[in-house]
Design an enzyme around this catalytic site. Structure first.
Site, short mmCIF file in Angstrom:
data_model
loop_
_atom_site.label_atom_id
_atom_site.label_comp_id
_atom_site.label_asym_id
_atom_site.label_seq_id
_atom_site.Cartn_x
_atom_site.Cartn_y
_atom_site.Cartn_z
CD GLN A 29 9.19 1.04 -3.84
OE1 GLN A 29 10.36 0.90 -3.50
NE2 GLN A 29 8.19 0.56 -3.13
CG MET A 44 2.35 -7.86 3.79
SD MET A 44 3.97 -7.45 3.15
CE MET A 44 3.80 -5.73 2.81
CE1 TYR A 89 0.25 -6.98 -5.63
CE2 TYR A 89 2.23 -5.97 -6.52
CZ TYR A 89 1.35 -7.02 -6.49
OH TYR A 89 1.55 -8.10 -7.30
CD GLU A 90 4.19 -5.38 -1.09
OE1 GLU A 90 4.58 -4.87 -0.03
OE2 GLU A 90 3.27 -6.21 -1.14
N GLY A 91 4.25 -0.09 -2.14
CA GLY A 91 4.73 1.28 -2.34
C GLY A 91 4.71 1.62 -3.82
#
Length: 599
Positions: free
Chosen positions: A447, A163, A440-442
């Site tokens: 979150q 991604m 990572y991934e926010g």
């Protein structure tokens, strides 16, 4: 380096005794193959692969890292061969759509395998892990032609996926991204731009890499409403489906990182690369959330893995290392000193790692069951309820577990004392590898805003009630159970306080929206400890019931009750601090003018 041993007894406890997986699979559409024997065989084989193939490569990946050249990126010794074994074993296809070569097994079974893979070798596990997200995105939003071209190859494992979101000037603020997508006469698009921090962006483990890329079309609206999503393969597919001519996408360099050295984290350059639109124009972020939600649950596993690996390593060391005498008298009178496991502070560190790992396992497997129901529930009502519960649990799982997982990794290192700082034991690698999980991934802050702002306050607390109602029912059903009193009473109190705190934060946020950002992280951490309290109370009940029935595993079940007691006495009180600080207000954070921040 700790020799990883899959915690099969606890995995089976959570699946079969806590969450009743057999009944769960029986309630799903199309899960007939998920019989107890089949599930057990999958887990046993997965454990064997992780222990014998992947675990020995963990330190190799850290020490060698990946190497860049103009011809491509080379992964550490053994990584490529391990991936071929993984593909030959059929692991990439386990939970995928049978229409495109998948086995169609429930997603929750895949999470169990992902836990074992991620714990024993997180860097290696990221390569197939990113592919799962690409698979889910194309499965949900791709055309039939795109599915036949890309999905079949991703599911077989012949190709891998990534991604591509982040750019040099923007991280989580995707509304400012600059990558462009110019329409071509043949219906394709020319993608131009630079993406950074792309995990598994370039490697030698598969013949092709399918990049899922965010970019802007000409004249697109500003901000996140003007983002579209594209499939951009490294090698352009031939008509027969094989990997053909090289596309105009390349790895400009590898990032030099604190940890996860075995995974190639790339700067990716798209120089007019050919791409195909996936999903509607300007709805790319909506489509990408399919990938991101998958990745957030996957990242939550890193928190579990960090705690489990740290616990396994430090437990073995604490039983063997001799240092000082117990304060209550020698426990190893024939030795020069006592093993350090007898000391209360070492027990504190070991038990923290233990309850974090086992609580995280329960939370992730619970979330995994919601994924199953969303995909294969028999009724619309079941699917909607599972989707609401999953949406609520996902930011908690991702952020809370990576935060306390990192804490646990540090405790694992601390048990070793000075030896923990030395590379040969593997504890410092666990700390370095797990640090990225909170980013990572926010990030944790992102979150937390998702949980408090979008999930809870924007639904007027309904998202919270989806979970707290379950807790209330459990407490009510067990209110008269004298053995559970030490767990039920504090759980009921925290469940009520959770709602009260939400109301107070919501009221202050109506006057000043900055209050949401000021309270968010403390609210998320409070929520995580509250969720763990519910799961540990449930685990204690299962264990007490088993011992009341009579069992040959009394030590195992008694340890569950003792672990629950440790959690309620030693970790749950942290909620008191989070409750006070989330109500402290935004003023103490924002009153100081920017000019006063000086060095």
């Amino acid at each position: 380096m700790p020799e990883y041993k899959a915690p099969l007894r606890d995995i089976k406890f959570v699946m079969n005794e806590l969450l009743n997986s057999e009944q769960h699979y029986a309630n799903l559409e199309g899960a007939e193959d998920a019989t107890p024997d089949m599930v057990d065989a999958i887990i046993q084989e997965g454990a064997k692969f992780c222990e014998q193939v992947l675990s020995p490569l963990n330190q190799v990946g850290d020490q060698e890292g990946c190497t860049w050249s103009e011809d491509g990126v080379k992964t550490p010794t053994g990584f490529k061969e391990a991936y071929q074994q993984y593909v030959e074993g059929g692991w990439p296809s386990m939970t995928a759509d049978p229409n495109y070569g998948g086995q169609g097994l429930p997603h929750s079974i895949g999470l169990v395998v992902s836990e074992m893979v991620g714990t024993c070798n997180w860097s290696w596990g990221m390569y197939p892990g990113l592919s799962h997200g690409a698979t889910n995105t194309i499965e949900a939003h791709g055309t039939e032609e795109q599915k036949q071209t890309y999905l079949t190859k991703l599911i077989s494992g012949e190709w891998t996926g990534t991604m591509c979101l982040t750019e040099p000037h923007c991280g989580s603020d995707l509304g400012t991204l600059r990558t462009k997508a110019e329409p071509n006469a043949d219906g394709t698009y020319s993608i131009t731009g630079t993406k950074i921090f792309i995990s598994a962006g370039e490697h030698d483990m598969a013949e092709n890499i399918v990049h899922i890329v965010l970019a802007r079309l000409p004249g697109a609206p500003e901000g996140t409403k003007g983002i579209s999503l594209f499939i951009v393969p490294k090698q352009l597919p031939n008509e027969d489906g094989s990997a053909g001519e090289r596309n105009a996408v390349s790895c400009g360099s590898l990032e030099h990182k604190m940890g996860i050295h075995g995974n190639a984290t790339c700067v990716m350059n798209f120089d007019g690369a050919k791409g195909w639109l996936i999903g509607p124009e300007n709805k790319g972020l909506n489509c990408m959330f399919t990938f991101m939600n998958t990745a957030r649950i996957g990242t939550a596993i890193q928190g579990l893995g960090a705690a489990e690996l740290g616990f396994q390593g430090s437990l073995a060391y604490a039983k063997e290392r001799l240092a000082m005498r117990s304060l209550s008298g020698p426990k190893n009178p024939d030795g020069i000193a006592d093993p350090i496991i007898v000391h209360p502070d070492v027990r504190r560190m070991l038990l923290t790692q233990k309850v974090v790992a086992e609580g995280a396992r329960a939370l992730i497997y619970l979330a995994g069951q919601q994924v199953d129901v969303v995909h294969s529930g028999k009724t619309e009502e079941e699917r909607k309820h599972a989707d609401a519960l999953l949406g609520f649990l996902t930011p908690i799982a991702k952020a809370f577990l990576t935060e306390i997982g990192y804490e646990s990794a540090n405790l694992g290192m601390q048990v070793f004392g000075g030896h923990g700082f030395i590379a040969e034991w593997g504890m410092e690698q666990n700390v370095r590898d797990s640090r990225i999980g909170m980013i990572y991934e926010g990030t944790t802050g992102i979150q937390a805003l998702d949980l408090l702002g979008r999930k809870v306050l924007m639904t007027q607390g309904e998202a919270l009630k989806v979970f707290t109602k379950q807790v209330h029912v459990f407490c009510k059903e067990n209110a008269d159970n004298e053995q559970l009193k030490e767990f039920i009473e504090p759980l009921a109190a925290i469940n009520k306080e959770w709602g009260d705190l939400t109301m107070k934060v919501g009221m202050t946020a109506m006057k000043n929206r900055e209050e949401v950002g000021a309270a968010a992280v403390d609210y998320l951490m409070y929520s995580g400890y509250a969720v763990f309290a519910y799961l540990w109370a449930r685990m204690a009940k299962v264990a007490l019931d088993k011992m009341a029935e009579g069992t040959s595993e009394e030590m195992f079940y008694n340890a569950k009750v003792q672990s629950a007691r440790f959690y309620f006495k030693r970790l749950l009180p942290r909620t008191k601090t989070h409750a006070e600080t989330m109500l402290a207000g935004a003023d103490s954070l924002l009153d100081m003018p920017e000019e006063a921040f000086v060095i």
